[in-house]
Structure formats: C-alpha cells, structure tokens
Design a protein around this motif. Structure first.
Motif: not given
Length: 457
Positions: A173-176, A280-289, A302-310, A312-315
């Motif tokens: 999730v990306l919170i803006r 090490h395997k990890v099971n983590v949900r990422v929320i970014a803001a 200045k910001f990777r487009e592929d990371l942005f799409y990764r 920015n699944v839900l916004q």
C-alpha cells in the motif's frame, strides 16, 4: 435526653458534618453559599461565618455549583482544580416540588496529602500498566486505530471504507498526502484491521536514517560484519517485522543505492544481512508513505520506476485539511478531548471567534498543526472556555486575528467587557451593586464575567 434537646442535636449534627470525610458546601437557587463545613473553609482560607452569603464563584475557584443549580443536572466524580490540586467533586441539585431550590456539593479529599497519597498509588499502578503497554508496543508497535482518523467529510468516509476493504490482503500500500495529514495513522489502522494485527508493526522513517546505515537498518548485519558490530549481530527491520507489517515512511527520501536492494527484497521475499553468507526468508507486508511527487522523481531519475510500481499496488490519497474544512472541528474536538484526558484540564466550550479563525486559516501543516494549536491554547488557558486570548501571539498572527477590523458583535462585546470591568473596580467587586447599576440580573452578570474572563479582585 437527645430527643428533648434541639440545641444538643444541632451541635452533634454540625460536629458530624464538620468531621465528615468530604468537604461540603450548600448553595441556594442563586448560587449563594448557605453552608460550608469547617474543614472546607479551612482549606480555602475562608472564615466560616463570613463565607455565608457570598456567591459560590467568589469562594471556590473553577466551581460549577451555580451551574448545577441552573441546569438541574447531577455531576458525579468531576475533576476540579482547586488551589493547585485536582480534586474529585460531586454536585447534586436540591429539588422541591419539581423546582431546583439549591445544590449540595462534596469534595472527596479534604486535604492535599490524602490526594497525594492516592495520586502516588495511582501513578504506581500506571507505571506498571505503562511497562506492560510498552512491552506490547515493542512487540506489536501499532498504537492507532481507524477511529483515531477523525472527520465527517465525504473524503474521510471514503478513505475509511477503502482502508477497511484493503486491510485484509497482503498487497503493498502507498499512502500519499502532505505532511501532517495522518499517513502514519492510516498505516497503523491498516495493520490493526489486518490478519497480521497480532504480529509486529515496525516503522522506519527513510528520511531520518543516514545513508551509510540504511542497509544495516533494513536488513541487519551478522557478527563481525564491520568494526563495532554487536556481538551476535543485529536483526534488520524486515526480520523484526516478519509475519507482520513494515511501514516505510517518507519513502521518497530513500537513497538510490538502497532502492534496488529494497526492490529485490520485495520481489524475492528474502533478505541478506550485511556480512552474511546466507539469505533469510521473510513474510512482510509493506506499507509506504510519502509527501513527495514520486512520478516527478522518476522523470528526474531520482526514484526507480520499477520500485514505484512494486509499492504502488494499492494507493490511498489523503487530501489536505484546507480542501476538507468540514473536518477541522471534528479534528479539533478530538484533540481537545484527548488533551484534556491526558492533562486533567477541563474545556467545556469554545468561542465562536476561535472556530471562525480556524475555518479561515489555510493549515499548511494540516492536522498536526491543528493539534499543536489546540494543545498550546489548552496549556495556556486558565478557564474552561477556549478563547482567542488563550493562543500565543505568534499563533494569533498565523490565524490573522486582526483587532482593527472588528464586527459589530465584537465591538458590543468589547464595550460590555470594559463597562463591567469598570463598575467592578468602582464598587469593589460587589456583584449585587454592579448588577443593580447595570440593570441586569446577578446570574446574567456572572455569566458575562465568565464569558469575558473578567477577574473580580
């Protein structure tokens, strides 16, 4: 003998009341003191004989006894600030044939030492509670819920519904939104509503970590990875959040050197600590803001487009406060309620001038700025009514309070205040004389004195 000696009966009754655990005061329908027991008088520094006939507001600070008479409402276990201490007060209206003829008030603690002893006991329990609360928060980390995201606007309602819909999944999730709009609060809420709520909620502010420490903060390091490394190594944020949620605040400030490494972790769901030879395997949900325009940063490389799409699944987009002004007062009321609960202060009303100033202000700092305004005013006010005078000068300047351009209502109120102040001084604070001179009732005069924060000294 007791039954045949009224004087003895009265003396015994008075002794019992004066020895009672509570302080006791009785007022009539006009708020005039008709009785106050000896211990209460001693605490207030009043002569028991001279206190009779005075208005209760002239005897007890921050009292609501006269309000209990006017409103006819029972008030139980109300915090009241008296001579530097918070006391617990009860106010009971006295009815006769359906009409309020007075009120009786009691204060539980008849000396400050009793209050201090109980206060110390409560503090000890609170310290114990805070210890376990802190321990849980260190494990879980999330402290806010969706109920803390106050507001009545359609935008807020839509955001809350959206949070409820997306919370149960595992998608990023990306919170803006601008700074101070409540992005972290929503991140907490998503975690609390998800199936991961019993697992850790770990936070990292990407704008607050030095670039050379980012990798070890996110992924951890193994023992001996570098000079000064802890014995046994250190877990990174991803490993700490395993099974739960990782909140990456201000992700627009993430160094470019770390963006590709973060992308790999999100894709492969595994981390490699600094100095380690195994992942090490990890099971983590990422929320970014973020409050930054990521699309523009992508164009500026200045910001990777592929990371942005990764990420920015839900916004979720939070509009600034200036675009949803109907949320200003629900937010302000929430901040007032929380601050009063935490500080023990009492605010029962807010002047219309304050509300009008708030509604006309642009709030560049959004809800965080509003919270700071409210807390400053509550800290500085000495009354239970919030007025513009309670705000520091620099805040009043921000609110653009212009005293040279007053409305007719403001001119009338200022004139009333000056006239009442003048006659109170002229007549040495004699309420009855001032009321007669001005041709208004005593109760009306008391209300105006309270409204305009006039000191009757």
């Amino acid at each position: 003998m007791l039954d045949h000696d009224p004087l003895l009966k009265n003396n015994i009754l008075e002794t019992i009341i004066d020895s009672a655990y509570e302080w006791i005061v009785v007022v009539d329908h006009e708020g005039i003191v008709r009785y106050m027991n000896k211990t209460y008088c001693e605490f207030l520094g009043e002569n028991p004989k001279e206190v009779i006939g005075k208005h209760v507001t002239d005897v007890i600070e921050n009292t609501r006894m006269h309000k209990a008479v006017l409103q006819g409402k029972v008030e139980i276990a109300d915090l009241q600030f008296i001579r530097g201490n918070y006391m617990i007060a009860n106010r009971i209206p006295i009815f006769n044939e359906g009409k309020v003829i007075g009120a009786v008030g009691t204060v539980i603690f008849r000396d400050t030492e009793q209050w201090k002893r109980m206060n110390s006991h409560i503090k000890a329990l609170l310290h114990e509670l805070n210890f376990y609360k802190k321990e849980w928060e260190e494990i879980n980390g999330a402290t806010y819920t969706l109920n803390d995201f106050a507001g009545t606007s359609m935008e807020v309602k839509k955001i809350k519904e959206h949070v409820k819909n997306i919370a149960s999944g595992d998608l990023s999730v990306l919170i803006r939104g601008e700074s101070g709009t409540g992005k972290e609060l929503l991140a907490h809420s998503i975690h609390q509503l998800s199936e991961r709520s019993a697992k850790p909620f770990i936070k990292l502010n990407c704008g607050a970590v030095p670039e050379h420490l980012f990798e070890s903060e996110l992924f951890g390091y193994s023992e001996g990875a570098f000079t000064g490394a802890k014995k046994g190594g250190k877990l990174g944020k991803f490993q700490l959040a395993d099974g739960g949620t990782l909140f990456l605040d201000e992700i627009g400030d993430l160094p470019q050197s770390m963006q590709i490494k973060l992308l790999r972790v999100l894709q492969e769901k595994e981390v490699e600590p600094v100095g380690a030879v195994h992942t090490h395997k990890v099971n983590v949900r990422v929320i970014a803001a973020t409050n930054r325009p990521l699309e523009q940063l992508i164009l500026e490389n200045k910001f990777r487009e592929d990371l942005f799409y990764r990420i920015n699944v839900l916004q979720i987009q939070i509009p600034p406060l200036r675009e949803r002004k109907e949320d200003i007062w629900p937010l302000a009321e929430s901040f007032i309620r929380i601050n009063c609960r935490d500080t023990g202060k009492r605010i029962v009303s807010v002047d219309e001038e304050v509300k009008e100033a708030f509604l006309h202000y642009n709030w560049p700092g959004n809800a965080r700025e509003l919270k700071n305004f409210v807390e400053a005013a509550i800290q500085l006010t000495q009354y239970d009514r919030l007025t513009l005078n309670a705000f520091p000068d620099f805040l009043k300047e921000k609110l653009e309070v212009n005293n040279t351009q007053k409305t007719l209502k403001e001119h009338v109120q200022e004139t009333e205040r000056k006239v009442i102040t003048h006659y109170l001084k002229k007549m040495n604070g004699d309420i009855m004389s001032v009321a007669n001179q001005l041709g208004i009732g005593k109760t009306n005069l008391y209300d105006k004195i309270k409204k305009y924060n006039i000191r009757n000294e």
